[in-house]
Design an enzyme around this catalytic site. Structure first.
Site, PDB file in Angstrom:
ATOM      1  N   GLY A  59      39.165 -65.752  43.952  1.00 41.33           N
ATOM      2  CA  GLY A  59      39.730 -66.515  45.001  1.00 41.33           C
ATOM      3  C   GLY A  59      40.668 -65.190  45.924  1.00 41.33           C
ATOM      4  O   GLY A  59      40.197 -64.223  45.989  1.00 41.33           O
TER       5      GLY A  59
ATOM      6  N   HIS B 102      33.994 -61.259  50.124  1.00 43.49           N
ATOM      7  CA  HIS B 102      33.434 -62.142  49.276  1.00 43.49           C
ATOM      8  C   HIS B 102      32.440 -62.886  50.285  1.00 43.49           C
ATOM      9  O   HIS B 102      31.361 -63.462  49.735  1.00 43.49           O
ATOM     10  CB  HIS B 102      34.636 -63.051  49.035  1.00 43.49           C
ATOM     11  CG  HIS B 102      35.498 -62.798  47.967  1.00 43.49           C
ATOM     12  ND1 HIS B 102      36.898 -62.373  48.358  1.00 43.49           N
ATOM     13  CD2 HIS B 102      35.478 -62.404  46.667  1.00 43.49           C
ATOM     14  CE1 HIS B 102      37.628 -61.772  47.425  1.00 43.49           C
ATOM     15  NE2 HIS B 102      36.564 -61.865  46.328  1.00 43.49           N
TER      16      HIS B 102
ATOM     17  N   LYS C 146      31.857 -52.369  44.955  1.00 35.04           N
ATOM     18  CA  LYS C 146      33.277 -51.963  45.023  1.00 35.04           C
ATOM     19  C   LYS C 146      33.701 -51.659  43.248  1.00 35.04           C
ATOM     20  O   LYS C 146      34.172 -50.675  43.277  1.00 35.04           O
ATOM     21  CB  LYS C 146      34.117 -52.654  45.681  1.00 35.04           C
ATOM     22  CG  LYS C 146      35.396 -51.892  45.935  1.00 35.04           C
ATOM     23  CD  LYS C 146      36.611 -52.516  46.899  1.00 35.04           C
ATOM     24  CE  LYS C 146      37.185 -53.567  45.822  1.00 35.04           C
ATOM     25  NZ  LYS C 146      38.248 -53.001  44.930  1.00 35.04           N
ATOM     26  N   ASP C 147      33.546 -52.764  42.610  1.00 35.03           N
ATOM     27  CA  ASP C 147      33.834 -52.645  41.345  1.00 35.03           C
ATOM     28  C   ASP C 147      32.609 -51.967  40.590  1.00 35.03           C
ATOM     29  O   ASP C 147      31.835 -52.901  39.691  1.00 35.03           O
ATOM     30  CB  ASP C 147      34.287 -53.929  40.731  1.00 35.03           C
ATOM     31  CG  ASP C 147      35.731 -54.415  41.322  1.00 35.03           C
ATOM     32  OD1 ASP C 147      36.376 -53.720  41.423  1.00 35.03           O
ATOM     33  OD2 ASP C 147      35.573 -55.542  41.820  1.00 35.03           O
TER      34      ASP C 147
ATOM     35  N   GLN D 278      32.749 -52.564  36.663  1.00 39.56           N
ATOM     36  CA  GLN D 278      32.276 -54.085  36.240  1.00 39.56           C
ATOM     37  C   GLN D 278      31.140 -54.101  36.235  1.00 39.56           C
ATOM     38  O   GLN D 278      30.374 -54.917  35.480  1.00 39.56           O
ATOM     39  CB  GLN D 278      33.166 -54.774  37.008  1.00 39.56           C
ATOM     40  CG  GLN D 278      32.906 -56.194  37.183  1.00 39.56           C
ATOM     41  CD  GLN D 278      34.095 -57.163  37.811  1.00 39.56           C
ATOM     42  OE1 GLN D 278      34.975 -57.314  37.569  1.00 39.56           O
ATOM     43  NE2 GLN D 278      33.459 -57.740  39.105  1.00 39.56           N
TER      44      GLN D 278
ATOM     45  N   SER E  87      39.428 -55.307  49.853  1.00 38.23           N
ATOM     46  CA  SER E  87      40.114 -55.987  48.329  1.00 38.23           C
ATOM     47  C   SER E  87      41.136 -56.768  48.478  1.00 38.23           C
ATOM     48  O   SER E  87      41.982 -56.591  49.642  1.00 38.23           O
ATOM     49  CB  SER E  87      40.571 -54.515  47.625  1.00 38.23           C
ATOM     50  OG  SER E  87      41.299 -54.948  46.833  1.00 38.23           O
ATOM     51  N   SER E  88      41.090 -57.868  47.530  1.00 38.68           N
ATOM     52  CA  SER E  88      42.558 -58.656  47.801  1.00 38.68           C
ATOM     53  C   SER E  88      43.763 -57.857  47.684  1.00 38.68           C
ATOM     54  O   SER E  88      44.739 -58.505  48.177  1.00 38.68           O
ATOM     55  CB  SER E  88      42.227 -59.602  46.691  1.00 38.68           C
ATOM     56  OG  SER E  88      41.070 -60.038  46.591  1.00 38.68           O
TER      57      SER E  88
HETATM   58  O1  PAF Z   1      35.581 -59.024  40.308  1.00 38.58           O
HETATM   59  C1  PAF Z   1      36.390 -60.096  40.111  1.00 38.58           C
HETATM   60  O2  PAF Z   1      36.703 -60.760  41.040  1.00 38.58           O
HETATM   61  C2  PAF Z   1      36.547 -60.593  38.570  1.00 38.58           C
HETATM   62  O3  PAF Z   1      36.669 -59.424  38.013  1.00 38.58           O
HETATM   63  C3  PAF Z   1      35.354 -61.668  38.246  1.00 38.58           C
HETATM   64  C4  PAF Z   1      33.907 -60.919  38.058  1.00 38.58           C
HETATM   65  C5  PAF Z   1      35.502 -62.835  39.293  1.00 38.58           C
HETATM   66  C6  PAF Z   1      35.820 -61.977  36.726  1.00 38.58           C
HETATM   67  O4  PAF Z   1      37.143 -62.705  36.698  1.00 38.58           O
END
Ligand code: PAF
Length: 278
Positions: free
Chosen positions: A28, A34, A147-148, A151, A183-184
């Protein structure tokens, strides 16, 4: 736009679906970055396909004492953003975890360095929630921001190793005009810190220039990056690494597939970014 708030309902919905579905997992506080993920998701879903956005601030990926409680949760704004962006399904679960849960998904190689070193348990939390979302929504594809970088690499590995039949799509980082990655967490920066936060991008682009000019010594390149970061008085390096983009192993000498990844505190806010060098 359909809104679903329980795991049972989203599973039932996924069972009945006949169209192609692309998932955008988020926590969110949706911003233009996003929206770019949603745009790419629509491209992949097609106009008759389903774009699903999940919004869940995942407690498992926040280490104790970090910003879980104060993480922004602008529920109705996010809902409108999704509606305006043409999202078909918004999943914002209120029953994700059992209190006595005892099964987790853990990636054990790529998670060790970079952000994983500074944030123990973080990627276990990410993998566990993403695996759950994949099981619940059974999408054909899922979209994540580059960006991540770590991840994204870890999720690709999880999908490969656990045979999730899901295509993972990486989306290039969206930046402000001055280079700051969206970024948030940027909203935590005061005006002075916001001005200094451009130092991450400046450090990476300086390294890229030198790399393009033939500098191959990773040690020298990292020293240059550190020097640029030191020029911003509120900035403090957490890590700066040059690694292989897929296996995230640190490199000694620049080679194809190299990426620079860094985490820098600007004031109290920890920002991350990365740039492909080769
Ligand atoms: O990148 C994110 O916002 C979070 O790490 C994700 C992938 C939604 C998992 O909670």
């Amino acid at each position: 736009m359909k809104i679903i708030e329980t795991v049972g309902e989203v599973q039932a919905d996924a069972r009945e679906r006949t169209s192609r579905s692309v998932l955008v997992p988020t926590m969110g506080a949706l911003h233009r970055g996003h929206l770019e993920l949603v745009r790419v998701a629509r491209e992949h879903a097609g106009k008759d396909g389903e774009v699903a956005v999940s919004i869940f601030v995942n407690p498992l990926q926040f280490e104790p004492g970090s910003d879980f409680e104060k993480y922004p949760r602008p529920e109705s704004v996010d809902e409108n953003v999704c509606r305006d962006a043409g999202v078909n399904l918004l999943f914002r679960p209120n029953d994700m975890y059992f209190d006595d849960r005892s099964v987790y998904v853990e990636e054990t190689a790529l998670s060790a360095g970079l952000c994983g070193a500074a944030r123990p348990g973080h990627f276990r939390g990410v993998c566990t929630v993403v695996a759950k979302l994949f099981n619940l929504l059974a999408p054909d594809a899922a979209v994540f921001g580059e960006k991540d970088h770590q991840q994204l690499a870890i999720i690709r590995r999880m999908v490969r190793d656990l045979n999730f039949p899901i295509e993972i799509i990486g989306v290039p980082t969206v930046r402000e005009a001055d280079g700051l990655a969206l970024s948030s967490r940027n909203q935590y920066l005061n005006a002075d810190e916001r001005a200094q936060a451009t130092v991450l991008y400046r450090a990476m682009t300086r390294v890229k220039e030198l790399a393009d000019g033939g500098q191959k010594s990773v040690g020298e390149l990292i020293d240059v990056a550190k020097g640029v970061i030191a020029s911003a008085k509120s900035a403090r390096v957490d890590y700066i690494s040059i690694v292989d983009a897929d296996n995230l192993q640190p490199l000694g000498v620049l080679q194809p597939n190299a990426v620079i990844a860094l985490a820098v505190f600007v004031g109290k806010t920890r920002l991350i970014d990365n740039l492909r060098l080769w």
